[in-house]
Design a protein around this motif. Structure first.
Motif, PDB file in Angstrom:
ATOM      1  N   ARG A   1      77.128  41.376  53.236  1.00  0.00           N
ATOM      2  CA  ARG A   1      78.370  42.032  52.819  1.00  0.00           C
ATOM      3  C   ARG A   1      79.412  41.914  53.928  1.00  0.00           C
ATOM      4  O   ARG A   1      80.601  41.722  53.668  1.00  0.00           O
ATOM      5  N   GLN A   2      78.939  42.022  55.183  1.00  0.00           N
ATOM      6  CA  GLN A   2      79.848  41.853  56.319  1.00  0.00           C
ATOM      7  C   GLN A   2      80.409  40.426  56.352  1.00  0.00           C
ATOM      8  O   GLN A   2      81.593  40.214  56.606  1.00  0.00           O
TER       9      GLN A   2
ATOM     10  N   HIS B   1      83.118  40.054  53.911  1.00  0.00           N
ATOM     11  CA  HIS B   1      84.345  40.660  54.434  1.00  0.00           C
ATOM     12  C   HIS B   1      85.083  39.669  55.335  1.00  0.00           C
ATOM     13  O   HIS B   1      86.315  39.554  55.274  1.00  0.00           O
ATOM     14  N   TYR B   2      84.328  38.948  56.172  1.00  0.00           N
ATOM     15  CA  TYR B   2      84.949  37.943  57.044  1.00  0.00           C
ATOM     16  C   TYR B   2      85.561  36.808  56.220  1.00  0.00           C
ATOM     17  O   TYR B   2      86.659  36.318  56.535  1.00  0.00           O
TER      18      TYR B   2
ATOM     19  N   ARG C   1      88.805  37.906  54.857  1.00  0.00           N
ATOM     20  CA  ARG C   1      89.823  37.904  55.913  1.00  0.00           C
ATOM     21  C   ARG C   1      90.356  36.489  56.147  1.00  0.00           C
ATOM     22  O   ARG C   1      91.532  36.307  56.466  1.00  0.00           O
TER      23      ARG C   1
ATOM     24  N   SER D   1      88.659  39.561  46.947  1.00  0.00           N
ATOM     25  CA  SER D   1      88.205  40.834  47.508  1.00  0.00           C
ATOM     26  C   SER D   1      87.224  41.581  46.605  1.00  0.00           C
ATOM     27  O   SER D   1      86.552  42.508  47.046  1.00  0.00           O
TER      28      SER D   1
END
Length: 764
Positions: free
Chosen positions: A723-724, A727-728, A731, A737
């Motif tokens: 999940r992290q 997120h990257y 970005r 999203s």
């Protein structure tokens, strides 16, 4: 004896010696003084020794005048080497040549400059000793020879080492105030500084070039000594060639070694024999092509080759005509071969896997190198001595070549990240050591797939279209034949074709591609010779049918060709994109990566400390994140392809997450490079095979969707880590999203899988 004139190239020939001896004998006989007679007798004995030295010495000796380098005296060996008849030099006004002219005519510019450099070095030694009172003898400036190459009537040139002897020279500066070394202040320099200058080749060369020859008057005798070192130089060159990394069994290297052996042994050709299990191979050169022939090991019996291998000594076969050749010996070398030099090579330890047909004393045998001559009794003891000097280098070259052969058989397209381990094992086996399993334990698996959605349906539609077209072409042939000539059988064939067309229009079955093509061959095409007799229209339709099927597949293959081309283009672009990213991923940590292309591409990565000693947690997570970035790049490539080719084919993308390590090993009995080891690791392989067809437990929709990246995981820790990463990616503008989540419907033998799905944004 009068002094030999400086301006003459003078060789004292045998008639002159005899004349001088005759004069001395006459004087001794006429002399009444006993002491004088004894002195004359002593002179005659000394003259005999001088004559023997002059005619028999292998050393090349010449006395030359310093400065002009004109030869004042030369012995027979010197003249023979330069190809000069000693008797002709008795008339210097007609044929006399000074050394500078003579040697510069024979030598290359580089070789002649080496001699001139040697002369300058001697002058530098004298200048430092005489004008600067420096004792430089311990630096051995005068002991380094000049190596020159002289052309020869033989195929190979002659290699000569020349030394100068300048002990009898004296120097005088014409202008005593001119000192070319004044700026160096040699007298004030420390011993360490002088040592640095005189032992450094470049600085020494600079000093030699600074000598102003015009400012020195040189008197005395300068002796030039030489030694023909052709054999030693050829052995050195051959040894250097043998020990480089390239295999002696490769054509270019074999050709180079063959040329060196020909020069050294004055021979016509050479061959290499290698023993490999229950057979042996012979490598020979024919018209610059390397030929290889394999024979059973039993055929070596009763040959001169076996005799040499058993004694393990360099062997000369003086005349093959004197002995009855075996059938093998007739096959191995041309009929004109008359003599052989055989050089057996052995390994210091017994070689495992040797044939039972070999005697026990040959278990350490590597093979044999043979040199061929078309002259009987060509080789001698000196050739044996030279061959023995080459044995260590030949043994190393053949050992290395056989190791490379083992590696070549054992290693085919091995990934660079794990190649080192396969090379280790290949080297062990080439030394006769037992095989060891190749295992990489505790490696992290990273699997991903870009699958072309609907490719099977698209191919079925292409098959259907091609088969319908071919059936219609066949129907046209039968209808034309029936119009030209009525036939009950032809009419039934026509009805069969109509029925098959109707069924194929309704649906396409798995076996249709084979069954329909076979039917047309066995129940239509076999009758074309008869149908061709049924009128011009039938002939025309047959020609149209055959023209449509005139291709590699021997059937109508238009829609399927378009499909294959489209799939090939998609696969090529996806693979190209992946490989670009794979190069970056290898920079993070060297890892094994296998890529397969079918209907899309899938990759299997294994990374861990057993592959890369510098592997760490950070490198692992960097690799995982880079894998996701690469998958996004592949998704963008797929979107571009859809626009470029206007195809309905879509590509889905999936990554299978597993944070547990697996052990992988190389199984030589399978085509796969690596298999997982143990039941603990089998689950991952099962999931890999079934996950791309998996469905959402709730909606029953496929978990993979076009234009989206799907991540399949098992544990909460894997969820949080990836999940992290998502997120990257958001970005970076690679994905949308919104994250969709769900549970994977239970697969056969696998439950508890979950998935996340995110849309990949097109490249702006």
């Amino acid at each position: 004896m009068s002094r030999l004139p400086h301006s003459r190239f003078k060789v004292v020939d045998r008639p002159e010696y005899r004349s001088i001896q005759s004069d001395l004998q006459t004087l001794a006989a006429q002399c009444s003084d006993r002491a004088t007679a004894e002195t004359l007798q002593l002179w005659m004995e000394q003259l005999s020794w001088v004559q023997a030295f002059h005619e028999s010495s292998q050393m090349l000796v010449a006395a030359i005048e310093p400065g002009s380098l004109k030869v004042q005296y030369a012995n027979h060996a010197f003249c023979r080497l330069l190809g000069i008849e000693a008797g002709n030099l008795m008339h210097p006004t007609e044929q006399g040549e000074d050394l500078k002219t003579l040697l510069s005519r024979l030598l290359s510019e580089a070789n002649f400059l080496a001699l001139q450099q040697l002369y300058r070095r001697h002058l530098l030694h004298l200048i430092l000793r005489q004008f600067y009172s420096l004792n430089v003898s311990r630096f051995r400036l005068l002991e380094v020879p000049a190596m020159v190459t002289l052309p020869s009537s033989l195929a190979a040139p002659r290699y000569i080492k020349f030394w100068l002897r300048s002990d009898q020279l004296n120097l005088r500066r014409i202008n005593s105030e001119l000192d070319e070394f004044a700026d160096l202040k040699l007298m004030q320099r420390s011993v360490q500084d002088l040592e640095a200058r005189l032992t450094d080749p470049e600085q020494l060369k600079q000093l030699e070039q600074q000598i102003c020859l015009n400012n020195y008057q040189i008197q005395g005798q300068l002796l030039l000594e030489g030694l023909d070192v052709t054999a030693w130089e050829l052995i050195r060159q051959t040894t250097q060639l043998l020990i480089d990394r390239n295999s002696i069994l490769r054509p270019q290297k074999f050709c180079q070694v063959n040329q060196q052996l020909q020069s050294l042994f004055r021979a016509q050709n050479s061959f290499i024999l290698t023993i490999e299990g229950d057979q042996f191979r012979v490598f020979t050169l024919s018209s610059s092509c390397l030929e290889t022939h394999t024979y059973p090991i039993t055929t070596l019996q009763a040959t001169c080759l076996m005799s040499s291998l058993q004694t393990n000594q360099v062997t000369i076969v003086s005349d093959l005509e004197a002995s009855q050749r075996t059938e093998l010996e007739h096959q191995l070398w041309p009929q004109e071969t008359r003599s052989l030099l055989l050089i057996p090579l052995s390994c210091p330890v017994p070689i495992t896997g040797t044939s039972d047909s070999l005697p026990s004393d040959l278990t350490q045998t590597l093979g044999l190198v043979g040199v061929l001559s078309d002259c009987p009794h060509h080789f001698d003891g000196l050739d044996c001595s030279h061959a023995e000097q080459l044995i260590p280098a030949l043994t190393r070259a053949l050992t290395s070549a056989q190791q490379q052969l083992v590696q070549q058989r054992f290693i085919t397209n091995i990934h660079p990240a794990v190649e080192w381990r396969f090379l280790q094992e290949a080297e062990r086996r080439s030394l006769g050591l037992p095989a060891e399993p190749i295992v990489f334990d505790r490696v992290y698996p990273l699997y991903g797939i870009s699958d072309i959605r609907g490719s099977s349906e698209a191919r079925n539609r292409a098959i259907q279209a091609d088969l319908l077209q071919q059936l219609r072409l066949g129907l046209a042939v039968v209808e034309a034949a029936c119009q030209g000539k009525k036939s009950a059988l032809a009419e039934q064939i026509r009805l069969d074709l109509l029925e098959r067309i109707r069924r194929l229009q309704e649906k396409i079955t798995v076996e249709a591609e084979v069954t329909e093509t076979r039917y047309l061959k066995n129940h239509l095409e076999v009758y074309f010779d008869y149908f061709a007799q049924c009128g011009e229209q039938a002939v025309a339709t047959i020609a149209a049918y055959q023209h449509a099927c005139d291709n590699e597949q021997q059937c109508f293959y238009q829609a399927r060709a378009d499909y294959d081309r489209t799939i090939g283009q998609i696969n090529a672009r996806l693979k190209e994109t992946w490989e670009d990213w794979q190069r970056r991923m290898q920079e993070i940590t060297p890892h094994y990566c296998d890529v397969e292309a079918t209907d899309g591409i899938d990759h299997m990565i294994y990374a861990g400390q057993s592959i890369d000693l510098n592997f760490s947690k950070f490198r692992l997570r960097s690799l995982r994140y880079e894998q996701l970035r690469a998958m996004c790049a592949c998704a963008r490539t797929a979107l571009q392809l859809q626009q470029e080719y206007d195809t309905t084919l879509q590509v889905t993308h999936l990554v299978l997450v597993q944070d547990c390590t697996v052990d992988i090993f190389h199984d030589e009995t399978t085509e796969k490079l690596f298999d997982v080891r143990g039941t603990r690791d089998t689950r991952y392989e099962i999931v890999k095979k079934r996950i791309d067809k998996a469905r959402d437990e709730k909606t029953q929709a496929r978990i993979t969707q076009p234009e989206m990246l799907t991540l399949v995981y098992s544990t909460y820790e894997e969820l949080e880590e990836y999940r992290q990463y998502l997120h990257y990616l958001m970005r970076e503008g690679l994905v949308d999203s919104e994250i969709e989540q769900g549970t994977v419907e239970a697969l056969q033998g696998v439950t508890g899988l979950k998935f996340m799905r995110v849309r990949v944004l097109p490249d702006s």
